[in-house]
Design a protein around this motif. Structure first.
Motif, mmCIF file in Angstrom:
data_model
loop_
_atom_site.group_PDB
_atom_site.id
_atom_site.type_symbol
_atom_site.label_atom_id
_atom_site.label_comp_id
_atom_site.label_asym_id
_atom_site.label_seq_id
_atom_site.Cartn_x
_atom_site.Cartn_y
_atom_site.Cartn_z
ATOM 1 N N ASN A 35 -0.897 -11.108 6.290
ATOM 2 C CA ASN A 35 -0.961 -11.499 4.884
ATOM 3 C C ASN A 35 -2.055 -10.751 4.135
ATOM 4 O O ASN A 35 -1.851 -10.307 3.002
ATOM 5 N N GLU A 36 -3.218 -10.605 4.747
ATOM 6 C CA GLU A 36 -4.311 -9.899 4.075
ATOM 7 C C GLU A 36 -3.996 -8.407 3.955
ATOM 8 O O GLU A 36 -4.239 -7.787 2.921
ATOM 9 N N ASP A 37 -3.447 -7.827 5.020
ATOM 10 C CA ASP A 37 -3.128 -6.398 5.001
ATOM 11 C C ASP A 37 -2.020 -6.093 4.002
ATOM 12 O O ASP A 37 -2.015 -5.043 3.359
ATOM 13 N N GLN A 38 -1.083 -7.036 3.855
ATOM 14 C CA GLN A 38 0.057 -6.836 2.959
ATOM 15 C C GLN A 38 -0.387 -6.669 1.512
ATOM 16 O O GLN A 38 0.269 -6.005 0.719
ATOM 17 N N LYS A 39 -1.526 -7.269 1.166
ATOM 18 C CA LYS A 39 -2.017 -7.205 -0.209
ATOM 19 C C LYS A 39 -2.485 -5.798 -0.590
ATOM 20 O O LYS A 39 -2.636 -5.491 -1.772
ATOM 21 N N GLU A 40 -2.712 -4.960 0.409
ATOM 22 C CA GLU A 40 -3.140 -3.583 0.142
ATOM 23 C C GLU A 40 -1.996 -2.579 0.304
ATOM 24 O O GLU A 40 -2.162 -1.394 0.022
ATOM 25 N N LEU A 41 -0.835 -3.061 0.764
ATOM 26 C CA LEU A 41 0.274 -2.158 1.085
ATOM 27 C C LEU A 41 0.767 -1.394 -0.140
ATOM 28 O O LEU A 41 1.053 -0.191 -0.058
ATOM 29 N N ILE A 42 0.869 -2.060 -1.288
ATOM 30 C CA ILE A 42 1.402 -1.388 -2.472
ATOM 31 C C ILE A 42 0.467 -0.277 -2.934
ATOM 32 O O ILE A 42 0.919 0.762 -3.441
ATOM 33 N N PHE A 43 -0.844 -0.464 -2.739
ATOM 34 C CA PHE A 43 -1.785 0.607 -3.071
ATOM 35 C C PHE A 43 -1.577 1.791 -2.147
ATOM 36 O O PHE A 43 -1.614 2.943 -2.608
ATOM 37 N N ARG A 44 -1.343 1.560 -0.867
ATOM 38 C CA ARG A 44 -1.121 2.665 0.077
ATOM 39 C C ARG A 44 0.151 3.442 -0.284
ATOM 40 O O ARG A 44 0.192 4.671 -0.162
ATOM 41 N N LYS A 45 1.167 2.730 -0.761
ATOM 42 C CA LYS A 45 2.386 3.410 -1.213
ATOM 43 C C LYS A 45 2.081 4.301 -2.423
ATOM 44 O O LYS A 45 2.612 5.411 -2.540
ATOM 45 N N PHE A 46 1.249 3.789 -3.306
ATOM 46 C CA PHE A 46 0.814 4.549 -4.486
ATOM 47 C C PHE A 46 0.033 5.793 -4.058
ATOM 48 O O PHE A 46 0.286 6.903 -4.542
ATOM 49 N N TRP A 47 -0.887 5.642 -3.134
ATOM 50 C CA TRP A 47 -1.712 6.760 -2.640
ATOM 51 C C TRP A 47 -0.833 7.834 -1.999
ATOM 52 O O TRP A 47 -1.011 9.032 -2.251
ATOM 53 N N GLN A 48 0.123 7.385 -1.190
ATOM 54 C CA GLN A 48 1.018 8.332 -0.513
ATOM 55 C C GLN A 48 1.936 9.041 -1.503
ATOM 56 O O GLN A 48 2.223 10.237 -1.358
ATOM 57 N N TYR A 49 2.402 8.298 -2.506
ATOM 58 C CA TYR A 49 3.302 8.878 -3.504
ATOM 59 C C TYR A 49 2.660 10.077 -4.192
ATOM 60 O O TYR A 49 3.312 11.089 -4.442
ATOM 61 N N PHE A 50 1.375 9.947 -4.511
ATOM 62 C CA PHE A 50 0.651 11.017 -5.200
ATOM 63 C C PHE A 50 -0.130 11.917 -4.230
ATOM 64 O O PHE A 50 -0.979 12.695 -4.675
ATOM 65 N N ASP A 51 0.193 11.799 -2.924
ATOM 66 C CA ASP A 51 -0.466 12.626 -1.901
ATOM 67 C C ASP A 51 -1.983 12.543 -1.982
ATOM 68 O O ASP A 51 -2.702 13.523 -1.718
ATOM 69 N N GLY A 52 -2.474 11.385 -2.364
ATOM 70 C CA GLY A 52 -3.921 11.176 -2.414
ATOM 71 C C GLY A 52 -4.590 11.641 -3.697
ATOM 72 O O GLY A 52 -5.779 11.364 -3.913
ATOM 73 N N PHE A 53 -3.855 12.333 -4.563
ATOM 74 C CA PHE A 53 -4.438 12.830 -5.817
ATOM 75 C C PHE A 53 -4.323 11.746 -6.902
ATOM 76 O O PHE A 53 -3.492 11.833 -7.817
ATOM 77 N N ILE A 54 -5.162 10.746 -6.786
ATOM 78 C CA ILE A 54 -5.062 9.600 -7.689
ATOM 79 C C ILE A 54 -6.320 9.377 -8.524
ATOM 80 O O ILE A 54 -6.314 8.529 -9.417
ATOM 81 N N ASP A 55 -7.375 10.124 -8.253
ATOM 82 C CA ASP A 55 -8.632 9.923 -8.983
ATOM 83 C C ASP A 55 -8.428 10.059 -10.495
ATOM 84 O O ASP A 55 -7.695 10.943 -10.958
ATOM 85 N N ASN A 56 -9.087 9.185 -11.225
ATOM 86 C CA ASN A 56 -9.186 9.259 -12.691
ATOM 87 C C ASN A 56 -7.865 9.052 -13.423
ATOM 88 O O ASN A 56 -7.763 9.364 -14.611
ATOM 89 N N LYS A 57 -6.857 8.515 -12.744
ATOM 90 C CA LYS A 57 -5.595 8.224 -13.418
ATOM 91 C C LYS A 57 -5.717 6.943 -14.238
ATOM 92 O O LYS A 57 -6.728 6.230 -14.165
ATOM 93 N N THR A 58 -4.665 6.647 -14.989
ATOM 94 C CA THR A 58 -4.544 5.383 -15.708
ATOM 95 C C THR A 58 -3.256 4.717 -15.248
ATOM 96 O O THR A 58 -2.200 5.370 -15.199
#
Length: 316
Positions: free
Chosen positions: A173-196
Motif C-alpha cells: 500500500n505504501e509503495d503503491q502511492k509512489e508508483l504513478i510517479f515512477r511511471k511519470f519518471w520513466q515516461y520522460f526517461d528521467g528528464f523531469i526537472d523544472n516541469k509543470t
C-alpha cells in the motif's frame, strides 16, 4: 442502569478488558464496520452488517436506543466483546488485503498489456470472490484502514507473533502511492526537472475533504524534489492542502480543473468525483500524457485521448 455503548479501534482485547473493569452489566461494543465510504448516512440507516459485542450474554434487549438500526440490518451477529473486536479487525484487514492484492496484480497486468479494471469486473462475477474492494489504484488511505492495520500489528507484536501477510499488505500500500510517479519518471526517461504538472484531486477518496493517507502527499514531495511546479485542483480538500503546504512556493491551488492546463506538461489524477464529467476535448487541446492513479477514466475516454494514458494496470 443505563447501558454503556463503546465503539473504537484499539488493540485486540482492549475494549473487552475495559468492559470487564466497568462495574456495570449492560456494556456493549458496536464497531461501525457497516459504514460505506461516501455513503455513511444511508449505510447507518440501513446497515449491511451489524455486529454487537455484549459483556453480558443475551442482553441486547437493554439496548433500546439502537434497536431501529439493529432491526434494519441485512445481517447481524451478537457475541462476546473480545470476539466482536477480533471479527472487526479481521474484516477490515481482509478488505485492505484485497486492495493490496489487486494493486500487486496491476503491476503484472502492466507487463501483460491487460486492463486490470476489466479483470476486476470478471473476478466480481464469481460469487466466491465478490466485487467489493477489487479496484486497483494508488491504494487506501483515510484513518480507519491504516489505523486498523497498525493496531492489528501492535496486537501481534505484543504476543511475539509474525504476520508476514499483514506486513506485505501495508508495504504494498505504501509503495503503491509512489508508483504513478515512477511511471511519470520513466515516461520522460528521467528528464523531469523544472516541469509543470497538473494534479487533480488530493483527498483520500473522492467526495472527501480529508487528505490523511492520500497519495497526494508522497506524489507532491517527489515532484517538488525535482523542482516541478504543481497546479493542484482539489475541490473539497483545497483548504486542508493550503494549510499543510502554505510555505511551498512550487504549489499553486487552482479553482477549476482546466485552469492553466496549457501551462502543464502532464496531468495526474489522484481522486476524481464521479459527479464531475471529464472534458476529454479540453485535454485533447494539449495532447499531454495523463497519469491516472485511481483508474478513473473509462476505456472509451482513454481511446478518445489525443495524448498518452498511463493508469494502474492499464494503458492506452
Amino acid at each position: 442502569a443505563l447501558p454503556v455503548i463503546m465503539s473504537s479501534i484499539e488493540k485486540l482485547g482492549i475494549v473487552s478488558v475495559l468492559a470487564q473493569n466497568l462495574q456495570r452489566a449492560w456494556v456493549y461494543y458496536v464497531p461501525f464496520v457497516f459504514l460505506q465510504d461516501g455513503d455513511a448516512y444511508s449505510s447507518m440507516l440501513n446497515p449491511a452488517l451489524w455486529l454487537l459485542g455484549e459483556k453480558t450474554a443475551n442482553s441486547s434487549q437493554h439496548l433500546e436506543v439502537l434497536k431501529p438500526l439493529m432491526q434494519h440490518a441485512h445481517a447481524a451477529h451478537y457475541a462476546d466483546i473480545a470476539t466482536i473486536e477480533f471479527a472487526r479487525s479481521s474484516i477490515m484487514a481482509m478488505l485492505a488485503t484485497r486492495v493490496s492484492f489487486m494493486n500487486e496484480m496491476s503491476r503484472l497486468a502492466d507487463s501483460q498489456q491487460v486492463d486490470i479494471k476489466q479483470v476486476s469486473r470478471i473476478m466480481g462475477l464469481d460469487e466466491r470472490v465478490g466485487s467489493s474492494y477489487l479496484q486497483a489504484g494508488w491504494g487506501f488511505g483515510g484513518n480507519i484502514l491504516p489505523t486498523e492495520l497498525a493496531k492489528l500489528q501492535q496486537s501481534s507484536m505484543s504476543h511475539s507473533l509474525d504476520m508476514p501477510l499483514l506486513q506485505s499488505v501495508m508495504h504494498i500500500n505504501e509503495d503503491q502511492k509512489e508508483l504513478i510517479f515512477r511511471k511519470f519518471w520513466q515516461y520522460f526517461d528521467g528528464f523531469i526537472d523544472n516541469k509543470t504538472v497538473m494534479v487533480w484531486g488530493g483527498s483520500y477518496k473522492s467526495g472527501s475533504g480529508r487528505t490523511a493517507g492520500s497519495a497526494i502527499h508522497p506524489l507532491l514531495a517527489l515532484l517538488w524534489s525535482y523542482n516541478i511546479r504543481t497546479l493542484v485542483y482539489s475541490d473539497k480538500a483545497q483548504d486542508e492542502l493550503a494549510a499543510l503546504y502554505q510555505q511551498q512556493p512550487l504549489l499553486q491551488l487552482i479553482n477549476t480543473p482546466y485552469q492553466q492546463l496549457n501551462a502543464a506538461q502532464a496531468v495526474f489524477i489522484v481522486s476524481w468525483s464521479p459527479q464531475d464529467q471529464l472534458d476529454i476535448a479540453k485535454l485533447n487541446q494539449q495532447a499531454m500524457p495523463v497519469f491516472d492513479a485511481q483508474n478513473v477514466m473509462t476505456r472509451s475516454q482513454i481511446d478518445s485521448l489525443a495524448g498518452d494514458y498511463l493508469g494502474i494496470g492499464r494503458s492506452k
